[in-house]
Design an enzyme around this catalytic site. Sequence first.
Site, PDB file in Angstrom:
ATOM      1  N   GLY A  74       4.419   3.045   2.581  1.00  0.00           N
ATOM      2  CA  GLY A  74       4.306   4.296   1.844  1.00  0.00           C
ATOM      3  C   GLY A  74       2.942   4.477   1.208  1.00  0.00           C
ATOM      4  O   GLY A  74       2.322   5.549   1.317  1.00  0.00           O
ATOM      5  N   THR A  75       2.446   3.429   0.546  1.00  0.00           N
ATOM      6  CA  THR A  75       1.128   3.503  -0.097  1.00  0.00           C
ATOM      7  C   THR A  75       0.035   3.727   0.937  1.00  0.00           C
ATOM      8  O   THR A  75      -0.847   4.584   0.764  1.00  0.00           O
ATOM      9  CB  THR A  75       0.852   2.205  -0.879  1.00  0.00           C
ATOM     10  OG1 THR A  75       1.801   2.078  -1.932  1.00  0.00           O
ATOM     11  CG2 THR A  75      -0.553   2.221  -1.468  1.00  0.00           C
ATOM     12  N   ARG A 108       6.282  -9.712  -6.428  1.00  0.00           N
ATOM     13  CA  ARG A 108       6.018  -8.441  -7.106  1.00  0.00           C
ATOM     14  C   ARG A 108       6.711  -8.362  -8.467  1.00  0.00           C
ATOM     15  O   ARG A 108       6.312  -7.565  -9.319  1.00  0.00           O
ATOM     16  CB  ARG A 108       6.473  -7.270  -6.224  1.00  0.00           C
ATOM     17  CG  ARG A 108       5.528  -6.994  -5.062  1.00  0.00           C
ATOM     18  CD  ARG A 108       6.120  -6.032  -4.066  1.00  0.00           C
ATOM     19  NE  ARG A 108       7.238  -6.633  -3.341  1.00  0.00           N
ATOM     20  CZ  ARG A 108       7.886  -6.025  -2.345  1.00  0.00           C
ATOM     21  NH1 ARG A 108       7.528  -4.814  -1.979  1.00  0.00           N
ATOM     22  NH2 ARG A 108       8.877  -6.635  -1.720  1.00  0.00           N
ATOM     23  N   GLN A 109       7.740  -9.187  -8.666  1.00  0.00           N
ATOM     24  CA  GLN A 109       8.442  -9.195  -9.951  1.00  0.00           C
ATOM     25  C   GLN A 109       7.843 -10.289 -10.828  1.00  0.00           C
ATOM     26  O   GLN A 109       8.465 -11.306 -11.112  1.00  0.00           O
ATOM     27  CB  GLN A 109       9.938  -9.418  -9.726  1.00  0.00           C
ATOM     28  CG  GLN A 109      10.587  -8.318  -8.894  1.00  0.00           C
ATOM     29  CD  GLN A 109      12.079  -8.536  -8.713  1.00  0.00           C
ATOM     30  OE1 GLN A 109      12.803  -8.758  -9.680  1.00  0.00           O
ATOM     31  NE2 GLN A 109      12.547  -8.472  -7.472  1.00  0.00           N
ATOM     32  N   LYS A 134      -2.864   6.883  -7.083  1.00  0.00           N
ATOM     33  CA  LYS A 134      -1.540   7.216  -6.564  1.00  0.00           C
ATOM     34  C   LYS A 134      -0.527   7.287  -7.701  1.00  0.00           C
ATOM     35  O   LYS A 134      -0.749   6.793  -8.800  1.00  0.00           O
ATOM     36  CB  LYS A 134      -1.092   6.174  -5.542  1.00  0.00           C
ATOM     37  CG  LYS A 134      -0.712   4.830  -6.164  1.00  0.00           C
ATOM     38  CD  LYS A 134      -0.075   3.898  -5.161  1.00  0.00           C
ATOM     39  CE  LYS A 134       0.394   2.621  -5.851  1.00  0.00           C
ATOM     40  NZ  LYS A 134       1.016   1.656  -4.931  1.00  0.00           N
ATOM     41  N   THR A 168       7.131  -0.741   3.108  1.00  0.00           N
ATOM     42  CA  THR A 168       7.529   0.575   3.606  1.00  0.00           C
ATOM     43  C   THR A 168       6.341   1.368   4.155  1.00  0.00           C
ATOM     44  O   THR A 168       6.532   2.440   4.714  1.00  0.00           O
ATOM     45  CB  THR A 168       8.181   1.404   2.491  1.00  0.00           C
ATOM     46  OG1 THR A 168       7.199   1.673   1.472  1.00  0.00           O
ATOM     47  CG2 THR A 168       9.350   0.656   1.871  1.00  0.00           C
TER      48      THR A 168
END
Length: 316
Positions: free
Chosen positions: A228-229, A99-100, A195, A226
Site C-alpha cells: 500500500g505504501t 513492527r510492534q 503519507k 500489502t
Amino acid sequence: MENGKKLKIFTGNSSKPLSQEICEYLDVPLGDATVTSFPDNESFVRYNENIRGMDVFLVQSTCSPANHNVMELLIMIDAAKRASAARVTAVLPFFGYSRQDRKDQPRVPITSKLVANLLVAAGANRILTMDLHAQQIQGFFDIPVDHLYASPVFFEELKSRDVQNMTIFSPDVGGMKMANAYAEVLGCPLGFVAKRRTGASTVEAMNLVGEVEGREILMIDDMTETAGTLTAAAKILKERGAKKVSAIVSHCVLNETGKERLRQGILDELITTNTVNIDIGDLPIKKLSVAPLLGEAIRRTNTDSSISSLFQIKGF
C-alpha cells in the site's frame, strides 16, 4: 569448520531454500531434523543426528504464518538445548512482530519484546537477524544480537545500473535515515513522500519533496506486506512526472492484496531478498540472495571472528 566448534545448521519450514543456499556457501550439509505438526497443528521437532557439544544454528524466518513459525523456532531451540548443544544461535532472516516495537496507542502490547523474551527463555544463546524494522529491538534481548543489513547485497546489484538520472526516495518520513544512506553512497539526490495511513492495509500518499520530473525514482523501505505504501507513493510520483519508479525492500512478505497491487503495474520493479520464501510468478520482482552474507556471518560466529567487515560496501 576450521578453528571453531563443530558446526550444525538446521532449518524450520519457513526457510528451507535459503538454508540450503547457506549450507552450499559454507560447504556443509544441512542438518537432518524432523520439523512437522501433529494433526491438531501442534509443532513437533526431533533432531535425527547427534548435536551434543556442537555449535547449532537454527534458520527460521518468522513470516506468515507468523505464530506457527515462531512456535516452531521456540521448540527447535528447546529441543537443541535438551540435546546438549554447546551453543544455539537463532538465525532469523526476517524477524516477525518487529513492527510492534512500542506503545503507540493505549492498551496495546510491545510484541517484539515479548518474542525476544520467548527466544531467550527457550534457550537461545545468540540471535542473528537482518534489517530489523526498528534498531532498538536489539536492546530487547538480554543475549548478543548480530544485526546484519541487506544493503551490501542491494549495492552490488545497483553497481551495474545507471544512477545518473536517479533520485532516492523514502516512501514515508520514518524511512529517511535509510534512504539518506543510499543517496550518499550512490551520489543521488534525496526525497520523501508524506503519507497518511487510513487503515491497516490502506495508505493515502499526500505530498512529496524532491526532484521527480523526468527522473528515475528508487524508493527504499525495510519491508512490504500489502504494498500500500509503495504503490500509493509510486502513483503520486508518476503523477508528478517520474519516468520510472522502482523500490528496494529487504523483506517481501506480500499477501494477496500486495500481489494484486503489484500486478497493476504502478510500481515498475520491486527489488528484494530471499529472507522470506515467496513465489514471484508473474510479479515484477527481482529477488537477490542474502545466503552468502548470512553464511559468512555464521562462519565468523562459529570461529569467534569479527563480523564488522560484513557491513562494508565494496565497489563505490
